[in-house]
Scaffold this active site. Structure first.
Site, PDB file in Angstrom:
ATOM      1  N   ASP A 149      33.528 -37.405   5.842  1.00  0.00           N
ATOM      2  CA  ASP A 149      33.653 -38.116   7.154  1.00  0.00           C
ATOM      3  C   ASP A 149      32.489 -39.148   7.456  1.00  0.00           C
ATOM      4  OD1 ASP A 149      34.706 -37.920   9.781  1.00  0.00           O
ATOM      5  OD2 ASP A 149      32.791 -37.169  10.384  1.00  0.00           O
TER       6      ASP A 149
ATOM      7  N   ARG B  65      36.735 -34.860   1.372  1.00  0.00           N
ATOM      8  CA  ARG B  65      36.824 -36.008   1.838  1.00  0.00           C
ATOM      9  C   ARG B  65      35.519 -36.022   2.916  1.00  0.00           C
ATOM     10  NH1 ARG B  65      36.881 -37.291   7.533  1.00  0.00           N
ATOM     11  NH2 ARG B  65      38.120 -39.154   8.041  1.00  0.00           N
TER      12      ARG B  65
ATOM     13  N   GLY C 146      45.717 -22.139  17.938  1.00  0.00           N
ATOM     14  CA  GLY C 146      45.606 -21.010  16.948  1.00  0.00           C
ATOM     15  C   GLY C 146      46.344 -21.130  15.619  1.00  0.00           C
TER      16      GLY C 146
ATOM     17  N   ASP D 171      44.062 -40.077  20.047  1.00  0.00           N
ATOM     18  CA  ASP D 171      43.405 -38.604  20.095  1.00  0.00           C
ATOM     19  C   ASP D 171      43.507 -38.222  21.551  1.00  0.00           C
ATOM     20  OD1 ASP D 171      41.821 -36.408  20.313  1.00  0.00           O
ATOM     21  OD2 ASP D 171      40.065 -37.676  19.759  1.00  0.00           O
TER      22      ASP D 171
ATOM     23  N   GLU E 228      35.692 -41.814   3.997  1.00  0.00           N
ATOM     24  CA  GLU E 228      36.232 -42.588   4.904  1.00  0.00           C
ATOM     25  C   GLU E 228      35.604 -43.811   5.238  1.00  0.00           C
ATOM     26  OE1 GLU E 228      37.025 -42.089   9.923  1.00  0.00           O
ATOM     27  OE2 GLU E 228      35.456 -40.736   8.864  1.00  0.00           O
TER      28      GLU E 228
END
Length: 621
Positions: free
Chosen positions: A342, A340, A183, A512, A371
Site C-alpha cells: 500500500d 502488494r 461479514g 468508495d 502501489e
C-alpha cells in the site's frame, strides 16, 4: 530525415531497461526521401557531418560521445556500470537533435528537449516466474462472499442485508467510521474457489486481512492477527491450502506506512492491554510514530487522524517488520505468495530495500508489487526520484498508466495514447518487471469500470447512493460491450490481468464505498462471466506466450489496433476495431480466431466495434 526507435532492435540491441555492464548499441539511420524504414545499403547520405550520443545520469551533467559513421547513418556501443536512471538523445554537428516524440520513436528537433529514458538495473534482479502468465483476482474481503454468521464485536455494525448500500454518511462529529460489516469471510472465499478456478485465476490478491476497526482494514490494529470477522488463522491457512490445490496462490496487502489509532501500537482509546504510543512516551512503540506535541499532535496519513503515520526509520519498527520473527516472514511462513504494498510512494527507498531483502531471504519466489499510480521508472515522490525498478526494491507495480490508456481508447477510439503508453512501459521498465505488471481496469480505490464506461456522472455521494447513479438497461448493454473490449486488451497486453471482484459480473458503483458493494451471487451475468472465463482459458492455452512473449505493434491508427505476442516461433495476434469502419486484415495462411470461434484463410474482415484473438493453425500430419 532521421530514424530512431528504441523498440526496434536494429536501432537499440536491448529492448527496454538494461542490466549493469551490458553492451548497448545505438544506431541512428538516415532515411532517403519519404521512406519510413531505415535504408541499410546504397544510402545517399546528406553532406558529411558528425553525430553525437548525449548521455546523463539523472541529476548529473550530460556527456557527449562521438558516434561512428556508417553506410546507413551513425552507431555507438557503450556499457553503463552503475544502476540508475539515465537520459539520452542524439545531436548533429550542423544542428538539431533526435528527441522522443509522442510515439516514443525519434523525431528531429531543433532543440534538445524530450530525451529518451533508460533504466539500468542490477544483474541480480529477478522476478518470480510462477506469477507470470497468470490471472489475478482482487478481493475486498468483507464484500466477496459470506458463509455462516459474523461474530458479535463491540463497535462493529453487522449488516444482515447482504448487498445493501454501504454506509457513507459522516456521523455527528463529521467522521465516516466505515464500521458497517457485511461479514465476508475466508469460508466464503473458499466456497468460491471452483468459480475462481473456472475464471482461470492463478493469484488472489486480498485487501487487508489483519485485525482492524474498519471494514476496509487499512487502519491495522494488529499485524499478526487475522481480523475475527474473516475467521481464524487456522481457517486462513486452510484457505491457503485449498487454493493451492486449485493452483491458486494468495498475496496480501502490506500496509506499513501507517497503522490505526485504535491499535495495539498506538492505542488511542485504551482498547488494548498494551501501553500504546499515544498513552505514554515510555511505550515500546513510541518511536514508531512522529509526534509534534504528545499525545494529540502527530503525523497522520493525509491528515486523517485515525491513521497515524509510522516512522520507518525507527530501528524498533524495522525489526518488527523485517526481523526473523517480524511481520513479513511471519505471514510468508503460512504459505502466502507475497505482498502488494500500500502507498509504496510513501515508503522510503531504504525501507523498500530492507523489505525486499527480508521477503526474499524467506522466499526468493515471493512477489512484491507496489502501489504506484504513475510511470514507476522515473517517479518523483515527495521531491525525490524513486528507485523502484533498479533491482533492489519492487518486482512490479500496479499498472495505472495502462488502465487509463485502455479506458481512454475504449471511450474515444483514439489509438494514440494507448500505443504511446504501451511503448513507454516496454521501453522504460525491465522485461522481468513488464512480465509481472499488475494490469487493472478498476480497484477498491477507483469507480467500477462498468460505471466509467457507461459514462454515468454523479456530483456527490448522495447522488451516487440513488437509483439515478445506476445504468439503464440500454446503457448497461452498451457499457458491457465496451468492457469486453477493454478486458481483451487487459488480458493480452504485457503483464498479468487483475480482475477486481465482481467486474466480471457487471458490478456498478462510483467512488468508495460504492465501488465496494457485495458480490451479487444470486444474479450472475452468465454471458459476461463466460466471456471472462474464455479470456482466462485463452491465457492458459497460450501461457508461455503471455508469460514472457514480446509485444510487437502491427497497426495502431484510425481506431484499429493490431499487435502480436510472440515467444520463439509461436505467436498470438490480437485486434480491436474501435471505429465505425470495416477493416481488412491480410495474414498469409490459415488461422483460428478464439473469441468468435471461427477459422479464416489469408484475410479477415473486421466489422466495426469488434475484437478478437487468433493464431496460425499448424499443418496436420
Amino acid at each position: 530525415m532521421y530514424y530512431y526507435d528504441p523498440l526496434n532492435p536494429v536501432c537499440k540491441n536491448i529492448t527496454g531497461a538494461c542490466g549493469v555492464g551490458k553492451e548497448l548499441q545505438f544506431n541512428v539511420f538516415y532515411l532517403k526521401g519519404d521512406s519510413e524504414e531505415p535504408i541499410l545499403a546504397n544510402n545517399c547520405l546528406e553532406p558529411e557531418q558528425n553525430a553525437y550520443f548525449l548521455l546523463c545520469k539523472d541529476g548529473e551533467q550530460k556527456t557527449s560521445y562521438p558516434m561512428r559513421r556508417t553506410q546507413y547513418g551513425w552507431t555507438i556501443s557503450i556499457k553503463i556500470n552503475q544502476t540508475g536512471l539515465y537520459y539520452y538523445n542524439f545531436s548533429f554537428e550542423k544542428g538539431g537533435f533526435i528527441n522522443r516524440n509522442y510515439r516514443q520513436t525519434g523525431e528531429y528537433s531543433a532543440y534538445d528537449g524530450n530525451s529518451f529514458l533508460l533504466t539500468v538495473f542490477s544483474n541480480s534482479y529477478k522476478t518470480p516466474e510462477w506469477f507470470k502468465g497468470g490471472t489475478m483476482y482482487q478481493i475486498f474481503p468483507d464484500r466477496f462472499c459470506r458463509v455462516g454468521t459474523m461474530p458479535d464485536i463491540k463497535d462493529r455494525i453487522f449488516r444482515e442485508d447482504w448487498g445493501g448500500l454501504p454506509s457513507f454518511r459522516a456521523n455527528e462529529r463529521g467522521k465516516v467510521l466505515n464500521n458497517d460489516f457485511f461479514g465476508g469471510n475466508f469460508k466464503g472465499v473458499q466456497s468460491k474457489l471452483p468459480y475462481l478456478k473456472e475464471l482461470g485465476v492463478s493469484v488472489i490478491y486480498f485487501n487487508p486481512v489483519f485485525e482492524a476497526a474498519s471494514n476496509h482494514r487499512y487502519d491495522t490494529s494488529d499485524y499478526k492477527k487475522i481480523d475475527p470477522v474473516l475467521g481464524t488463522q487456522q481457517e486462513f491457512e486452510e484457505l491457503l491450502k485449498a487454493a493451492e490445490n486449485q493452483g491458486i496462490r494468495v498475496i496480501l496487502d502490506g500496509v506499513f506506512n501507517h497503522t490505526g489509532d485504535n491499535s495495539v501500537y498506538f492505542n488511542k482509546y485504551g482498547k488494548y492491554d498494551s501501553i500504546g504510543a499515544y498513552q505514554s512516551k515510555d511505550s515500546p512503540y513510541f518511536t514508531w510514530y512522529s509526534f509534534q506535541e504528545h499525545p494529540d499532535r502527530y503525523s497522520s496519513w493525509w491528515g486523517i487522524d485515525i491513521l497515524p503515520e509510522t516512522n520507518e526509520a525507527s530501528p524498533s519498527f524495522q525489526e518488527f517488520i523485517f526481523g526473523d520473527d517480524g511481520v513479513l516472514k511471519y505471514w510468508i511462513n503460512t504459505g502466502i505468495g507475497g505482498y502488494r504494498l500500500d502507498v509504496a510512494d510513501e515508503l522510503p527507498d531504504f525501507f523498500l530495500k530492507k523489505l525486499r531483502k527480508a521477503v526474499k531471504s524467506k522466499d526468493k519466489n515471493a512477489i512484491i508489487i507496489g502501489e504506484v499510480w504513475e510511470d514507476a521508472s522515473d517517479k518523483i515522490a515527495y521531491s525525490k526520484r524513486r528507485e523502484y525498478l533498479q533491482g533492489y526494491e519492487l518486482d512490479s507495480v500496479m499498472n495505472y498508466p495502462l488502465k487509463n490508456a485502455i479506458i481512454h481508447y475504449v471511450l474515444t477510439g483514439n489509438t494514440l495514447e494507448l500505443s504511446r503508453t504501451i511503448r513507454l512501459l516496454i521501453d522504460h521498465y525491465p522485461k522481468q518487471t513488464v512480465d509481472c505488471l499488475m494490469n487493472i481496469l478498476g480497484t477498491h480505490d477507483t469507480p467500477r469500470i462498468l460505471t466509467v464506461l457507461g459514462g454515468k456522472i454523479c456530483y456527490n455521494k448522495e447522488e451516487m447512493a440513488t437509483e439515478k447513479a445506476l445504468l439503464t438497461e440500454t446503457e448497461k448493454e452498451l457499457a458491457i460491450k465496451k468492457l469486453k473490449m477493454a478486458a481483451l486488451l487487459q488480458y493480452t497486453l504485457p503483464g498479468v490481468p487483475c480482475v477486481y471482484y465482481g467486474d466480471e459480473n457487471g458490478m456498478e458503483g462510483h467512488v468508495d464505498p460504492f465501488c465496494r458493494k457485495c458480490f451479487d451471487w444470486d444474479n450472475l451475468n452468465k454471458d459476461l462471466v463466460a466471456y471472462y472465463q474464455k479470456l482466462g482459458n485463452i491465457r492458459l492455452h497460450f501461457k508461455n506466450i503471455f508469460k514472457k512473449g514480446i509485444f510487437k505493434e502491427i497497426i495502431a491508427e484510425n481506431g484499429l489496433i493490431v499487435y502480436k505476442r510472440q515467444e520463439g516461433n509461436k505467436s498470438v495476434y490480437v485486434f480491436v476495431n474501435n471505429s465505425s469502419e470495416e477493416k481488412l486484415l491480410k495474414f498469409k495462411g490459415e488461422y483460428q480466431e478464439y473469441i468468435s470461434e471461427i477459422t479464416f484463410k489469408d484475410e479477415l474482415t473486421i466489422k466495426p466495434m469488434t475484437y478478437g484473438i487468433f493464431s496460425k493453425l499448424t499443418a496436420k500430419s
